[in-house]
Motif scaffolding. Structure first.
Motif, short mmCIF file in Angstrom:
data_model
loop_
_atom_site.label_atom_id
_atom_site.label_comp_id
_atom_site.label_asym_id
_atom_site.label_seq_id
_atom_site.Cartn_x
_atom_site.Cartn_y
_atom_site.Cartn_z
N GLY A 159 -21.48 -10.30 21.45
CA GLY A 159 -21.10 -9.15 20.71
C GLY A 159 -22.40 -8.24 20.54
O GLY A 159 -22.13 -6.92 20.93
N ASN A 160 -23.51 -8.83 20.39
CA ASN A 160 -24.65 -7.96 20.29
C ASN A 160 -25.09 -7.25 21.59
O ASN A 160 -25.23 -6.33 21.39
N ARG A 161 -24.98 -8.17 22.54
CA ARG A 161 -25.04 -7.79 24.15
C ARG A 161 -24.37 -6.46 24.36
O ARG A 161 -24.72 -5.56 25.00
N LEU A 162 -23.00 -6.67 24.09
CA LEU A 162 -22.21 -5.79 24.52
C LEU A 162 -22.37 -4.61 23.70
O LEU A 162 -22.17 -3.58 24.40
N ARG A 163 -22.27 -4.73 22.49
CA ARG A 163 -22.43 -3.20 21.66
C ARG A 163 -23.74 -2.52 21.99
O ARG A 163 -23.64 -1.24 22.10
N THR A 164 -24.80 -3.27 22.28
CA THR A 164 -26.23 -2.68 22.89
C THR A 164 -26.03 -2.01 24.26
O THR A 164 -26.35 -0.73 24.38
N ALA A 165 -25.34 -2.64 25.21
CA ALA A 165 -24.91 -2.12 26.39
C ALA A 165 -24.04 -1.07 26.21
O ALA A 165 -24.32 0.14 26.97
N LEU A 166 -23.15 -0.75 25.55
CA LEU A 166 -22.17 0.33 25.35
C LEU A 166 -22.94 1.45 24.90
O LEU A 166 -22.87 2.54 25.32
N ALA A 167 -23.98 1.16 23.71
CA ALA A 167 -24.45 2.21 23.14
C ALA A 167 -25.67 2.77 24.16
O ALA A 167 -25.57 4.00 24.30
N ALA A 168 -25.91 1.98 25.04
CA ALA A 168 -26.96 2.52 26.27
C ALA A 168 -26.17 3.49 27.11
O ALA A 168 -26.76 4.45 27.57
N PHE A 204 -9.18 1.74 30.78
CA PHE A 204 -9.49 0.31 30.65
C PHE A 204 -8.50 -0.51 31.25
O PHE A 204 -8.58 -1.40 31.94
N ARG A 205 -7.17 -0.03 30.82
CA ARG A 205 -6.03 -0.62 31.48
C ARG A 205 -5.76 -0.61 32.94
O ARG A 205 -5.53 -1.48 33.73
N SER A 206 -6.18 0.45 33.41
CA SER A 206 -6.17 0.60 35.02
C SER A 206 -7.21 -0.19 35.67
O SER A 206 -7.19 -0.54 37.07
N GLU A 207 -8.37 -0.74 35.05
CA GLU A 207 -9.31 -1.39 35.50
C GLU A 207 -8.98 -3.01 34.97
O GLU A 207 -9.93 -3.62 35.27
N GLY A 208 -7.75 -3.27 34.64
CA GLY A 208 -7.38 -4.53 34.36
C GLY A 208 -7.98 -5.03 33.02
O GLY A 208 -8.22 -6.35 32.68
N ASP A 268 -19.40 -2.53 32.63
CA ASP A 268 -19.12 -1.55 33.75
C ASP A 268 -17.92 -0.69 33.89
O ASP A 268 -18.25 0.53 34.20
N VAL A 269 -16.88 -1.02 33.30
CA VAL A 269 -15.73 -0.45 33.11
C VAL A 269 -16.01 0.93 32.23
O VAL A 269 -15.87 2.17 32.35
N PHE A 270 -16.83 0.58 31.03
CA PHE A 270 -17.20 1.84 30.13
C PHE A 270 -18.18 2.66 30.66
O PHE A 270 -18.05 3.90 30.61
N GLU A 271 -19.17 2.22 31.60
CA GLU A 271 -19.90 3.08 32.34
C GLU A 271 -19.30 4.16 33.27
O GLU A 271 -19.76 5.14 33.25
N ARG A 272 -18.23 3.67 34.09
CA ARG A 272 -17.41 4.36 34.95
C ARG A 272 -16.78 5.35 34.05
O ARG A 272 -16.40 6.49 34.76
N PHE A 273 -15.95 4.83 33.05
CA PHE A 273 -15.29 5.92 32.20
C PHE A 273 -16.22 7.20 31.88
O PHE A 273 -15.67 8.16 32.04
N LEU A 274 -17.25 6.80 31.33
CA LEU A 274 -18.22 7.92 30.94
C LEU A 274 -18.71 8.70 32.08
O LEU A 274 -18.94 10.06 32.04
N ALA A 275 -18.60 8.26 33.29
CA ALA A 275 -19.24 8.92 34.54
C ALA A 275 -18.07 9.84 34.97
O ALA A 275 -18.46 10.85 35.82
#
Length: 454
Positions: A342-351, A401-405, A430-437
């Motif tokens: 959870g910590n790793r994921l929240r940190t990565a999403l924030a980054a 997210f749904r479109s990416e499974g 990766d999916v969140f990064e591509r959503f933002l992009a």
């Protein structure tokens, strides 16, 4: 968001929904079932993944609303239940299985000295409130604005407030959850704003002579999975203690925050705890636990108890065994691994948000997270409540997210499971990064993109 594969419900889901509409009001049996545009019907679960009736496979970030801490088809629980089924599924008499799960929870959770089992989180909260009333002789409760506590009339007051109904910041209104609710329900519920220490002291004090308990979710999910301010927690607990008001912690969802639960994590010493979800191993369950002194209201050994709590399926052996086996597997090491993920994921999403300078923030703790379409982290339900454009952004994230499974609830609240791997966490990042992009620059653009699909 558009694309060649939006993973919409397929023809088999459409056929099933057509049948369902003939026999269920609105075609479903739970208000929480998502439809975009119709419900997706599931064939089976496989660890961290779901497979729908059309063969589409999704990483599951919902986990039946945080219940499945081990994901789907947790083998030790399934094997234990399979061995038990031939012996019977429910009895009017007690079994040793209920003692086993009770002993585990009493040993693990500091605030629980004795416990009673029910079938749902709603029942757990309902009986906790009844116990508080019986113990104090007072009728009213206080609760956090916007917090979800199931479907008991008093517990659900104001769980769905909106800007047009929630009243002034200094005097939040206890809005009934459904038409026809007795007016007296709202009169007997005091609403507190989360993380407002001064307001909590003032409103609790003003109603102290009639308050049986304060219903406190340490991190309300519908309130945004926002961290509790220690000053707020202290204000609630200290004020309650000074007036003989019980503190009831609803940990039906948040028990998954640590080996000993959310109350212990945040330094709360409640009189009662309502539990559920993860303690049933994927089967229906709820529990009320607390000090011997307060739990004595359920004691009927010398005559009728002050609170008579029954339930045809309460403490059924299937839920008891599945729950015990699942909770035994949730060791301190297992909780630590979930917390690390959870910590790793929240940190990565924030980054990722920082890299794209996007108008989002991340909240949550342990194995829980939520994405907010805000520039700053909300402090309570009102601040977390999405505007029309922000609601469009949330829908866009869920659809992408749904479109990416990946199954992500429409409000973007999510939970991790022990079945997830590092690769699954990488996929979410990766999916969140591509959503933002790829997302339109403005929230209005996101809203229009969603409307194009509706």
């Amino acid at each position: 968001m558009t694309g060649p594969n939006v993973a919409l419900p397929g023809p088999q889901s459409n056929k099933l929904f057509a049948r369902a509409r003939a026999v269920f009001p609105d075609g479903t049996t739970r208000a929480t079932v998502e439809r975009d545009p119709i419900p997706r019907y599931i064939l089976k679960g496989d660890g961290a993944y779901l497979i729908d009736v059309d063969g589409q496979r999704f990483l599951d970030l919902n986990n039946n609303f945080t219940t499945l801490i081990h994901g789907h088809g947790f083998r030790p629980a399934l094997d234990a239940v399979a061995r038990l089924l031939r012996d019977g599924t429910c009895f009017s008499n007690p079994t040793a299985h209920e003692i086993g799960l009770a002993e585990l929870l009493v040993d693990r959770i500091p605030a629980i000295e004795q416990i009673r089992f029910v079938n749902t989180g709603t029942e757990a909260v309902m009986f906790a409130i009844k116990a508080a009333r019986a113990f104090t002789g007072r009728p009213s409760i206080a609760k956090i604005e916007g917090a979800y506590h199931g479907s008991y009339d008093w517990a659900e007051a104001d769980q769905g407030g909106t800007p047009s109904t929630w009243g002034s910041p200094d005097a939040p209104v206890a809005v009934p959850a459904y038409a026809g609710t007795p007016a007296s329900v709202a009169d007997e519920v005091v609403i507190l704003r989360f993380n407002d220490a001064d307001g909590a002291r003032r409103r609790i004090t003003a109603a102290a002579d009639r308050l049986a308990c304060i219903l406190l979710d340490p991190m309300p999910s519908r309130g945004g999975l926002i961290p509790p301010d220690p000053d707020f927690i202290a204000a609630v607990v200290e004020t309650a203690r000074s007036y003989g008001i019980l503190v009831v912690c609803d940990e039906v969802l948040n028990l998954r925050q640590s080996f000993r639960g959310a109350s212990a994590r945040y330094g709360i010493e409640p009189d009662l705890i309502a539990a559920g979800k993860i303690i049933g191993g994927g089967f229906p369950i709820g529990a009320i636990g607390g000090s011997r002194r307060v739990m004595s209201v359920f004691d009927g050994s010398a005559g009728r108890a002050k609170v008579a709590q029954g339930g045809t399926f309460s403490a059924n052996p299937i839920s008891m065994v599945a729950g015990r086996v699942s909770m035994e597997a949730m060791t301190e090491a297992a909780f630590a691994r979930l917390e690390e993920m959870g910590n790793r994921l929240r940190t990565a999403l924030a980054a990722a948000i920082s890299r794209h300078q996007a108008p989002y923030v991340i909240s949550g703790a342990a194995s829980l997270f939520r994405i907010h379409p805000k520039h700053t982290l909300p402090r309570d339900y009102r601040e977390a409540y999405p505007s029309t454009d922000e609601a469009g952004a949330l829908k866009a994230i869920s659809r992408f997210f749904r479109s990416e499974g990946i199954v992500l609830h429409a409000d973007t609240s999510a939970s991790l499971s022990t079945a997830m791997s590092d690769a699954d966490i990488d996929k979410i990042e990766d999916v969140f990064e591509r959503f933002l992009a790829t997302a339109p620059a403005s929230r209005g653009g996101l809203l229009r993109a969603c409307e194009d699909q509706d």
